[in-house]
Design an enzyme around this catalytic site. Structure first.
Site, PDB file in Angstrom:
ATOM      1  N   HIS A 271       1.057  -0.893  -0.587  1.00 24.51           N
ATOM      2  CA  HIS A 271      -0.112  -0.454   0.252  1.00 24.51           C
ATOM      3  C   HIS A 271       0.805   1.126  -0.020  1.00 24.51           C
ATOM      4  CE1 HIS A 271      -3.302  -2.205   0.650  1.00 24.51           C
ATOM      5  NE2 HIS A 271      -3.183  -2.863   1.317  1.00 24.51           N
ATOM      6  N   ASP A 322      -5.353  -8.250  -3.561  1.00 19.77           N
ATOM      7  CA  ASP A 322      -5.831  -7.587  -2.049  1.00 19.77           C
ATOM      8  C   ASP A 322      -7.180  -8.303  -1.336  1.00 19.77           C
ATOM      9  OD1 ASP A 322      -5.888  -7.005   0.749  1.00 19.77           O
ATOM     10  OD2 ASP A 322      -5.602  -4.871   0.723  1.00 19.77           O
TER      11      ASP A 322
END
Length: 428
Positions: A271, A322
């Site tokens: 991220h 994810d």
């Protein structure tokens, strides 16, 4: 499979940073041993159309797939979504985990992912009681093997519920008590995985986040985890994480990890959405990889990370799906560019070669699967024979410059995937 030779001929292929025509590939035991450009096929070749290296999903939580299409009506933020995620996590058994993971890994393979880094922390039974062996981990291995996808199991150290907070009741199955016990289980798991997975499974490591591991435990990991193991961590996904880390340690999450010697070329920051300029310099100077997950970051309202600044500082980029709101490597690559256009209000932030690299070589390097993680994207001798055939004649791609396919193609344009030389058509 020792000594097994595979021969393919590609009408066109991405080879060492360029699209070449009439490419013949020979592989032995799933590793490319010869590439010849500009030649016709031989009678025994498997004939393919346009072929590119396999895409790597460098960040996956397989069980999050159970939340797809189930949370939007509730609105809220990341933290409310996380509560729903914990509910799913605590319903899973080894058997049901295998079913979920096999379905997810098969969807990945059909979408063009040939390797996945599974960021795994469902170690124990709900409540924290250990299983007799490594049942949850072996469920993932069996699922990946059945799906025919390369798996790097990123076994995750998850010890605290927040900075200086104990694990909550819903987090008990994630924890090992301390870093020493996590490392002990990690080494036993490495022994248990030996010889499993048809050569497609390797073991990596992850630190869940600086919220989940203390300073002391970071020191233990830095001192004791083998240096040749890929190491991943969630980093600065939320501003609240940064604030808590600064209040407790006087450092940002990247600064804290770097202070313990954990930010290096083997490190992947997942991220990395809310970074300071100092964080960007630390990650870039180390040659770390940044795993962007654009569809998840959009779905959770996380924000848009400084991907071009990170790349400009020397970091490599990779992609992940994810929580699997979408499983489509080409969608992730398109969003990687388009999100930056919205953020910076200009076009062409990443040229096509950078997008190809993020989807392929960057992810393989992040997972410790590439010998040349910083090289131009493309097939090359000595690398895994993991590839994707794309239908350039589809209605979506008719008239598209193949070099620019990361901005135009989607998973439905994938004709076949090849993992370690094994060719599979979607849906089979």
């Amino acid at each position: 499979m020792s000594g097994e030779r595979q021969r393919f001929h590609c009408e066109a292929a991405l080879v060492e940073g360029r699209l070449a025509e009439r490419v013949r590939v020979e592989a032995v035991d799933g590793v490319v041993v010869e590439l010849v450009v500009g030649v016709p096929p031989r009678p025994d070749d498997v004939v393919l159309g346009t072929v590119v290296p396999g895409f790597a999903n460098a960040h996956s939580h397989a069980f999050h797939r159970e939340l797809r299409g189930c949370t939007h009506a509730d609105g809220g933020d990341f933290w409310q979504w996380r509560h729903r995620m914990y509910e799913v996590a605590n319903r899973l058994t080894p058997d049901s985990y295998h079913v979920v993971a096999e379905r997810v890994f098969t969807e990945m393979r059909d979408a063009g992912y040939t390797a996945v880094g599974e960021f795994h922390y469902l170690h124990h039974q709900p409540g924290g009681t250990p299983y007799g062996g490594h049942e949850m981990e072996l469920a993932l291995v069996a699922a990946a093997t059945s799906a025919g996808i390369r798996l790097v199991l990123l076994d995750t150290c998850y010890l605290s519920g927040g900075v200086n907070e104990p694990l909550g009741a819903e987090q008990q199955r994630f924890g090992d008590g301390d870093a020493h016990r996590w490392l002990d289980r990690w080494h036993r798991l490495r022994d248990a995985l030996s010889g499993r997975g048809d050569g497609l499974v390797t073991l990596g490591a992850a630190i869940h986040s600086v919220r989940a591991v203390s300073r002391y435990d970071l020191s233990v990991i830095a001192d004791s985890l083998p240096q040749n193991v890929p190491l991943h961590a969630h980093v600065s996904e939320q501003p609240a994480e940064n604030r808590a880390c600064l209040e407790a340690h006087g450092l940002t999450p990247v600064g804290l990890l770097a202070d313990h010697g954990l930010v290096s070329s083997r490190f992947s920051a997942v991220h990395a959405t809310h970074l300071t300029t100092g964080d960007i310099d630390l990650l870039g100077d180390a040659g770390a990889t940044i795993v962007m997950c654009p569809t998840t970051e959009a779905d959770l309202g996380d924000g848009i990370g400084p991907a071009p600044e990170l790349q400009g500082a020397g970091a490599r980029l990779a992609i992940g799906s994810d929580q699997h709101v979408v499983i489509d490597p080409l969608e992730e690559l398109s969003r990687l560019e388009l999100d930056q256009r919205l953020r910076l209000q200009r076009r062409g932030v990443f040229p096509p070669d950078m997008l190809w690299a993020a989807g392929t070589a960057g992810g393989y390097g992040s997972l410790g699967l590439s010998r040349n993680p910083g090289s131009p994207p493309g097939l090359r001798v000595g690398e895994h024979w993991d590839a994707v055939e794309i239908d350039t004649t589809s209605a979506r791609l008719r008239g598209v410059d193949p070099w620019q396919m990361p901005l135009a193609a989607r998973a439905c344009d994938v004709r076949a995937t090849i993992v370690a030389g094994r060719l599979t058509r979607p849906g089979r």
